[in-house]
Design an enzyme around this catalytic site. Structure first.
Site, mmCIF file in Angstrom:
data_model
loop_
_atom_site.group_PDB
_atom_site.id
_atom_site.type_symbol
_atom_site.label_atom_id
_atom_site.label_comp_id
_atom_site.label_asym_id
_atom_site.label_seq_id
_atom_site.Cartn_x
_atom_site.Cartn_y
_atom_site.Cartn_z
ATOM 1 N NE ARG A 1 -41.986 -30.678 -37.282
ATOM 2 C CZ ARG A 1 -41.353 -31.808 -37.568
ATOM 3 N NH1 ARG A 1 -40.763 -32.482 -36.602
ATOM 4 N NH2 ARG A 1 -41.315 -32.269 -38.792
ATOM 5 C CG ASN B 1 -32.682 -29.481 -37.040
ATOM 6 O OD1 ASN B 1 -31.563 -29.345 -37.504
ATOM 7 N ND2 ASN B 1 -33.351 -30.619 -37.134
ATOM 8 C CB CYS C 1 -27.104 -32.473 -39.350
ATOM 9 S SG CYS C 1 -28.631 -32.774 -40.267
ATOM 10 C CG HIS D 1 -31.253 -29.527 -42.906
ATOM 11 N ND1 HIS D 1 -32.403 -29.325 -42.185
ATOM 12 C CD2 HIS D 1 -30.638 -30.579 -42.312
ATOM 13 C CE1 HIS D 1 -32.479 -30.211 -41.205
ATOM 14 N NE2 HIS D 1 -31.414 -30.985 -41.272
ATOM 15 C CE1 TYR E 1 -34.985 -31.022 -43.752
ATOM 16 C CE2 TYR E 1 -33.364 -32.785 -43.708
ATOM 17 C CZ TYR E 1 -34.399 -32.101 -43.115
ATOM 18 O OH TYR E 1 -34.865 -32.496 -41.890
#
Length: 439
Positions: free
Chosen positions: A97, A151, A173, A203, A257
């Site tokens: 990440r 995700n 989510c 998102h 988002y």
């Protein structure tokens, strides 16, 4: 279902979120009698798995429940005869990440784990692994529901639906439930009196209407969101206020988002400042996780520590456990999920995954029709869906061209020349976890 209770297998069981999931199962034990919870991880996550697993055992012991917690690196052992399988993994761990965020930022693009280049590469690493899990489920627990929290949830869920023989899959989510709880507070009404109609993609879904006791309060919510002090946000997203005229013009409730797409330059400016001092969200999360696991090690700790809320997964447990309980108990309640469209949103293909309100039954979720998306959001949603489809094709085939196409479609990548530079650098950085591109 298993005669003597439910068996749940959680892939990525060494996650810092696991204690919240366990807490949710404990709180719902009367309606959701879980007798076996299998926490599964890989060799690199063995230490964290043991720490989290032992905390889970202490939590169950404190609750005095006949729920057995197993820790294993043998995924097939955990999947055998499972009733529900949940996925909450990060292929490449947090170090991946960090690369997902820092490499795009180095080239002046937004770096985020589910959006833009970072989101693409998380999908490329994750999809092959989840497809393997789905195929193992077809053999070992064909009637089990795969509940995917991993995700980018929409893309991963769609990949399973398109490229696996296991079709009992639902993406989940915490953003919709987070938005609902925030709007409940803004309107100062009880949670059970409010309902929000969601439509879009993971998102990338909007609140299309807000009802309290059957009466629309959408205009009031829009007014509240136009107030710079009243913001829908999450721990992992910079709480930049919305422009009053923009929110009123949109006439819908944007998710946190959406700031990445409507306030791109402001978000990028903030991220670049964090990048320069080594404080990207991924690096902050790594520090938080290190602190959490030190807490989890405490043999006297037998509850979910409040510090977990800083991690950014608020209401994750409610969303996950509510879904499993509603399927198990055939509740017929309404939840916002990522499932096959089936004509619910007429402006998107029937066979694509959308994020939408559903009636949850023992046979699975039934999407509630939304119809045509408003013109104000339809174009952006179509663009993101095109990005998702190209990303899935790239992940499954290992096509460099499809990966490049996905990047160039994505609105957060503002230069096709830089897209290629970022693609090459990220492919090399994640080479270990992308064998399909290096055959």
């Amino acid at each position: 279902m298993v005669r003597n209770g439910i068996k749940i297998a959680t892939i990525g069981g060494g996650s810092s979120y696991t204690p919240e999931f366990v807490e949710g199962l404990i709180n719902r034990y009367k309606e959701l009698p879980v007798r076996e919870l299998w926490l599964v991880d890989i060799e690199e996550g063995k230490e964290k798995l043991n720490i989290v697993g032992n905390l889970a055992k202490r939590m169950v012991k404190k609750a005095n429940l006949p729920m057995k917690v197993y820790m294993t690196l043998n995924r097939k052992e955990a999947l055998k005869n499972a009733d529900f399988v949940t996925t909450q993994m990060r292929v490449g761990l947090l170090q991946a990440r960090i690369k997902d965020e820092r490499i795009p930022l180095k080239h002046g693009m937004i770096g985020q784990e589910t959006n833009g280049a970072g989101g693409l590469f998380k999908a490329l690493r994750t999809i092959p692994v989840v497809l393997d899990i789905a195929e193992e489920m077809t053999e070992l627990c064909p009637n089990a529901w795969l509940i995917n929290f991993t995700n980018p949830a929409g893309i991963v869920t769609e990949a399973v639906m398109r490229h696996s023989s296991h079709k009992k899959v639902i993406g989940l989510c915490n953003v919709p439930i987070n938005m609902k709880m925030t709007i409940t507070q803004l309107l100062d009404v009880p949670t059970d009196q409010i309902s929000i109609t969601f439509g879009g993609l993971n998102h990338m879904s909007y609140g299309l209407d807000v009802h309290v006791n059957g009466e629309s309060r959408m205009d009031e919510v829009i007014e509240l969101l136009a107030d710079s002090d009243k913001q829908l946000t999450m721990k992992n997203i910079i709480p930049l206020p919305w422009d009053k005229d923009f929110v009123k013009g949109l006439g819908l409730v944007p998710s946190p988002y959406h700031r990445y797409y409507y306030k791109t330059s402001d978000i990028l400016k903030n991220e670049l400042e964090e990048f320069k001092v080594g404080k990207t969200r991924a690096e902050v999360v790594k520090q938080l996780e290190d602190e959490l696991f030190e807490l989890y090690k405490d043999p006297n700790l037998n509850i979910k520590p409040p510090q977990l809320e800083k991690r950014g997964g608020a209401y994750y447990s409610d969303a996950a456990c509510n879904l499993i309980s509603s399927i198990y108990n055939d509740k017929g309640d309404i939840q916002t999920l990522n499932i096959r469209n089936k004509g619910a949103i007429t402006s998107l293909p029937n066979d694509t995954i959308v994020e939408i309100n559903c009636i949850v039954t023992k046979q699975g979720p039934i999407p509630l029709a939304v119809g045509e998306l408003p013109y104000s959001i339809n174009g952006l949603i179509q663009q993101i869906k095109s990005f998702e489809l190209a990303a899935i094709k790239a992940a499954v085939t290992g096509s460099y061209e499809q990966a490049l196409l996905a990047l160039c479609i994505n609105p957060l990548i503002t230069s096709d020349e830089k897209a290629k530079v970022i693609l090459d650098e990220m492919l090399e950085a994640h080479k270990t976890y992308l064998p399909q591109f290096f055959k």
